[in-house]
Design a protein around this motif. Structure first.
Motif, PDB file in Angstrom:
ATOM      1  N   ALA A  44      53.568 -49.862   5.796  1.00  0.00           N
ATOM      2  CA  ALA A  44      52.414 -49.138   6.334  1.00  0.00           C
ATOM      3  C   ALA A  44      51.816 -48.199   5.289  1.00  0.00           C
ATOM      4  O   ALA A  44      50.591 -48.093   5.157  1.00  0.00           O
ATOM      5  N   ILE A  45      52.663 -47.524   4.552  1.00  0.00           N
ATOM      6  CA  ILE A  45      52.191 -46.633   3.486  1.00  0.00           C
ATOM      7  C   ILE A  45      51.490 -47.439   2.404  1.00  0.00           C
ATOM      8  O   ILE A  45      50.437 -47.029   1.890  1.00  0.00           O
ATOM      9  N   ASP A  76      50.595 -46.563  -4.659  1.00  0.00           N
ATOM     10  CA  ASP A  76      51.383 -45.763  -5.604  1.00  0.00           C
ATOM     11  C   ASP A  76      52.491 -45.001  -4.893  1.00  0.00           C
ATOM     12  O   ASP A  76      53.634 -44.959  -5.370  1.00  0.00           O
ATOM     13  N   LEU A  77      52.184 -44.389  -3.769  1.00  0.00           N
ATOM     14  CA  LEU A  77      53.197 -43.644  -3.023  1.00  0.00           C
ATOM     15  C   LEU A  77      54.270 -44.591  -2.486  1.00  0.00           C
ATOM     16  O   LEU A  77      55.462 -44.280  -2.542  1.00  0.00           O
ATOM     17  N   GLU A 130      63.839 -36.902  -3.274  1.00  0.00           N
ATOM     18  CA  GLU A 130      62.508 -37.442  -3.546  1.00  0.00           C
ATOM     19  C   GLU A 130      62.092 -38.440  -2.468  1.00  0.00           C
ATOM     20  O   GLU A 130      60.927 -38.448  -2.034  1.00  0.00           O
ATOM     21  N   THR A 131      63.011 -39.265  -2.019  1.00  0.00           N
ATOM     22  CA  THR A 131      62.712 -40.225  -0.953  1.00  0.00           C
ATOM     23  C   THR A 131      62.231 -39.495   0.289  1.00  0.00           C
ATOM     24  O   THR A 131      61.203 -39.847   0.881  1.00  0.00           O
ATOM     25  N   ARG A 132      62.972 -38.450   0.686  1.00  0.00           N
ATOM     26  CA  ARG A 132      62.585 -37.656   1.854  1.00  0.00           C
ATOM     27  C   ARG A 132      61.205 -37.020   1.638  1.00  0.00           C
ATOM     28  O   ARG A 132      60.358 -37.050   2.525  1.00  0.00           O
ATOM     29  N   VAL A 174      55.298 -36.542   2.588  1.00  0.00           N
ATOM     30  CA  VAL A 174      53.932 -36.570   2.065  1.00  0.00           C
ATOM     31  C   VAL A 174      53.116 -37.640   2.788  1.00  0.00           C
ATOM     32  O   VAL A 174      51.964 -37.402   3.181  1.00  0.00           O
ATOM     33  N   ALA A 175      53.707 -38.804   2.985  1.00  0.00           N
ATOM     34  CA  ALA A 175      53.005 -39.882   3.701  1.00  0.00           C
ATOM     35  C   ALA A 175      52.633 -39.446   5.111  1.00  0.00           C
ATOM     36  O   ALA A 175      51.533 -39.739   5.585  1.00  0.00           O
TER      37      ALA A 175
END
Length: 105
Positions: free
Chosen positions: A21-22, A28-29, A68-70, A75-76
């Motif tokens: 979905a992102i 990039d994200l 970073e994953t979290r 951010v998404a």
């Protein structure tokens, strides 16, 4: 092998739909999440086969990538690409991060 290796693989499976979905909104994200989540699994695996300072270094890298994953998922959500992180996924990430804090710091 640390149990969190399997926990993080489960988290990656849980993220697949979210990452897709992102990716439709921000490739990039999505790629950043893929790299970070992969890094957790790969560095935990490598750390389990290392000793001394190298083991600690791998676990520290995995810890940074887990955080970073979290952050990428948050951010998404903030950008409106996806809804809130499911509780079960958050719990898995918390378990991974908590274990890595204990073994890496």
């Amino acid at each position: 092998m640390l149990k969190i290796y399997d926990v993080m693989l489960e988290a990656v499976l849980m993220m697949r739909g979210t990452i897709e979905a992102i990716d439709r909104r921000d490739a990039d994200l999505a790629q950043q999440i893929r790299r970070a989540a992969s890094s957790v699994v790969l560095n935990v695996g490598e750390g389990c086969g290392s000793v001394g300072r190298m083991r600690t270094a791998r676990y520290r890298t995995a810890l940074g990538s887990a955080r970073e994953t979290r952050a990428c998922l948050q951010v998404a959500e903030a950008f409106g690409y996806v809804g809130p992180m499911p509780d079960a996924l958050g719990q898995k990430l918390d378990r991974v991060i908590g274990t890595l804090v204990r073994v890496a710091i």
